[in-house]
Design a protein around this motif. Structure first.
Motif, mmCIF file in Angstrom:
data_model
loop_
_atom_site.group_PDB
_atom_site.id
_atom_site.type_symbol
_atom_site.label_atom_id
_atom_site.label_comp_id
_atom_site.label_asym_id
_atom_site.label_seq_id
_atom_site.Cartn_x
_atom_site.Cartn_y
_atom_site.Cartn_z
ATOM 1 N N ALA A 27 -10.427 -7.884 -3.322
ATOM 2 C CA ALA A 27 -10.243 -6.622 -4.041
ATOM 3 C C ALA A 27 -11.202 -5.554 -3.531
ATOM 4 C CB ALA A 27 -10.438 -6.850 -5.537
ATOM 5 N N ASP A 28 -12.359 -5.981 -3.044
ATOM 6 C CA ASP A 28 -13.353 -5.024 -2.538
ATOM 7 C C ASP A 28 -12.867 -4.285 -1.298
ATOM 8 O OD1 ASP A 28 -16.176 -7.181 -3.345
ATOM 9 O OD2 ASP A 28 -15.061 -5.735 -4.554
ATOM 10 N N HIS A 29 -11.821 -4.806 -0.659
ATOM 11 C CA HIS A 29 -11.292 -4.181 0.553
ATOM 12 C C HIS A 29 -10.581 -2.866 0.246
ATOM 13 C CE1 HIS A 29 -9.597 -4.174 4.613
ATOM 14 N NE2 HIS A 29 -8.382 -4.005 4.107
ATOM 15 N N GLY A 55 -1.591 -3.431 -1.168
ATOM 16 C CA GLY A 55 -1.608 -4.820 -1.589
ATOM 17 C C GLY A 55 -1.304 -4.973 -3.066
ATOM 18 N N TRP A 56 -0.910 -6.179 -3.426
ATOM 19 C CA TRP A 56 -0.689 -6.540 -4.830
ATOM 20 C C TRP A 56 -1.703 -7.605 -5.231
ATOM 21 C CZ3 TRP A 56 2.468 -4.122 -8.168
ATOM 22 C CH2 TRP A 56 3.507 -3.343 -7.664
ATOM 23 N N PHE A 57 -2.279 -7.410 -6.403
ATOM 24 C CA PHE A 57 -3.208 -8.368 -6.994
ATOM 25 C C PHE A 57 -2.727 -8.683 -8.402
ATOM 26 C CE2 PHE A 57 -6.913 -8.536 -4.128
ATOM 27 C CZ PHE A 57 -6.566 -7.532 -3.248
ATOM 28 N N ARG A 58 -3.238 -9.778 -8.947
ATOM 29 C CA ARG A 58 -2.922 -10.095 -10.332
ATOM 30 C C ARG A 58 -4.147 -10.687 -11.003
ATOM 31 N NH1 ARG A 58 1.219 -15.317 -9.869
ATOM 32 N NH2 ARG A 58 -0.397 -16.912 -9.455
ATOM 33 N N GLN A 59 -4.185 -10.507 -12.317
ATOM 34 C CA GLN A 59 -5.287 -11.068 -13.097
ATOM 35 C C GLN A 59 -4.749 -11.565 -14.428
ATOM 36 O OE1 GLN A 59 -8.683 -8.496 -13.779
ATOM 37 N NE2 GLN A 59 -10.004 -10.266 -14.065
ATOM 38 N N PRO A 67 5.415 -19.784 -15.898
ATOM 39 C CA PRO A 67 4.414 -19.297 -16.861
ATOM 40 C C PRO A 67 3.059 -19.007 -16.223
ATOM 41 C CG PRO A 67 5.730 -21.013 -17.862
ATOM 42 C CD PRO A 67 6.159 -20.938 -16.424
ATOM 43 N N ASP A 68 2.689 -19.742 -15.194
ATOM 44 C CA ASP A 68 1.406 -19.500 -14.519
ATOM 45 C C ASP A 68 1.367 -18.162 -13.800
ATOM 46 O OD1 ASP A 68 0.621 -22.939 -13.502
ATOM 47 O OD2 ASP A 68 0.368 -21.859 -15.396
ATOM 48 N N ASP A 69 2.523 -17.528 -13.636
ATOM 49 C CA ASP A 69 2.564 -16.211 -13.006
ATOM 50 C C ASP A 69 2.274 -15.093 -13.997
ATOM 51 O OD1 ASP A 69 5.365 -17.441 -11.153
ATOM 52 O OD2 ASP A 69 3.334 -17.113 -10.378
ATOM 53 N N THR A 70 2.135 -15.419 -15.260
ATOM 54 C CA THR A 70 1.819 -14.420 -16.280
ATOM 55 C C THR A 70 0.474 -13.784 -15.983
ATOM 56 O OG1 THR A 70 3.123 -15.517 -17.987
ATOM 57 C CG2 THR A 70 1.338 -14.068 -18.723
ATOM 58 N N ALA A 71 0.466 -12.455 -15.871
ATOM 59 C CA ALA A 71 -0.753 -11.730 -15.503
ATOM 60 C C ALA A 71 -0.456 -10.234 -15.515
ATOM 61 C CB ALA A 71 -1.239 -12.149 -14.111
ATOM 62 N N LYS A 123 -9.260 -15.215 -16.182
ATOM 63 C CA LYS A 123 -9.300 -15.644 -14.782
ATOM 64 C C LYS A 123 -9.725 -14.508 -13.876
ATOM 65 C CE LYS A 123 -5.833 -19.318 -15.127
ATOM 66 N NZ LYS A 123 -4.586 -19.872 -14.528
ATOM 67 N N GLU A 124 -10.134 -14.876 -12.676
ATOM 68 C CA GLU A 124 -10.506 -13.879 -11.672
ATOM 69 C C GLU A 124 -9.255 -13.179 -11.132
ATOM 70 O OE1 GLU A 124 -14.489 -14.370 -11.955
ATOM 71 O OE2 GLU A 124 -13.625 -13.167 -10.323
ATOM 72 N N ARG A 125 -9.425 -11.944 -10.707
ATOM 73 C CA ARG A 125 -8.332 -11.242 -10.050
ATOM 74 C C ARG A 125 -8.074 -11.916 -8.703
ATOM 75 N NH1 ARG A 125 -8.816 -4.932 -9.973
ATOM 76 N NH2 ARG A 125 -10.842 -5.481 -9.087
ATOM 77 N N GLU A 126 -6.804 -12.090 -8.364
ATOM 78 C CA GLU A 126 -6.480 -12.773 -7.123
ATOM 79 C C GLU A 126 -5.445 -11.997 -6.319
ATOM 80 O OE1 GLU A 126 -4.874 -16.668 -7.891
ATOM 81 O OE2 GLU A 126 -3.339 -15.924 -9.266
ATOM 82 N N PHE A 127 -5.556 -12.132 -5.016
ATOM 83 C CA PHE A 127 -4.638 -11.497 -4.074
ATOM 84 C C PHE A 127 -3.279 -12.166 -4.161
ATOM 85 C CE2 PHE A 127 -3.270 -9.414 -0.281
ATOM 86 C CZ PHE A 127 -2.586 -10.358 0.476
#
Length: 124
Positions: free
Chosen positions: A108-110, A35-39, A88-92, A43-47
């Motif tokens: 993320a715990d998965h 999987g890919w995540f971003r933070q 710009p909101d994709d900056t992470a 902000k919280e890390r998101e899937f």
């Protein structure tokens, strides 16, 4: 132990594209879901997206609206994230994660294994 290394991040203007790669240290049967995540800062890390090695399971975050595509190579040790129409909101910091599981989890715990991340910056 599985090591994951991301690459492909960088600076791009709004509307541009980047392709991220995540390579596992070996062709391993320990993992079958990536999987890919971003933070973003503060902000919280998101899937973002996830896929099984055989492509039978694919999941995307609802906010993507079709802009990103996850895929894998034939050797089954690299997974890609093609990102189009970047804003710009994709900056992470984008990180890949992996696990052996029957599902692509959005938490993320998965996931058991993580890469160090690659920075994506989108300028307006």
């Amino acid at each position: 132990q599985v090591q994951l290394i991301e690459s492909g991040g960088g600076l791009v203007q709004a509307g541009g594209s980047l392709r991220l790669s995540c390579t596992a240290s070996e062709r391993t049967f320990i993992i079958n879901i990536m999987g890919w995540f971003r933070q973003a800062p503060g902000k919280e890390r998101e899937f973002v997206a996830g896929q099984s090695w055989n492509g039978g399971i694919t999941d995307y975050a609802d906010f993507l609206k079709g802009r990103f595509t996850i895929s894998r190579d034939g050797a089954w040790n690299t997974m890609y994230l093609q990102m189009n129409s970047l804003q710009p909101d994709d900056t992470a910091t984008y990180s890949c994660a992996a696990i052996r599981s029957i599902t692509v989890g959005r938490s993320a715990d998965h996931y058991t294994y993580w890469g160090p991340g690659t920075q994506v910056t989108v300028s307006s």
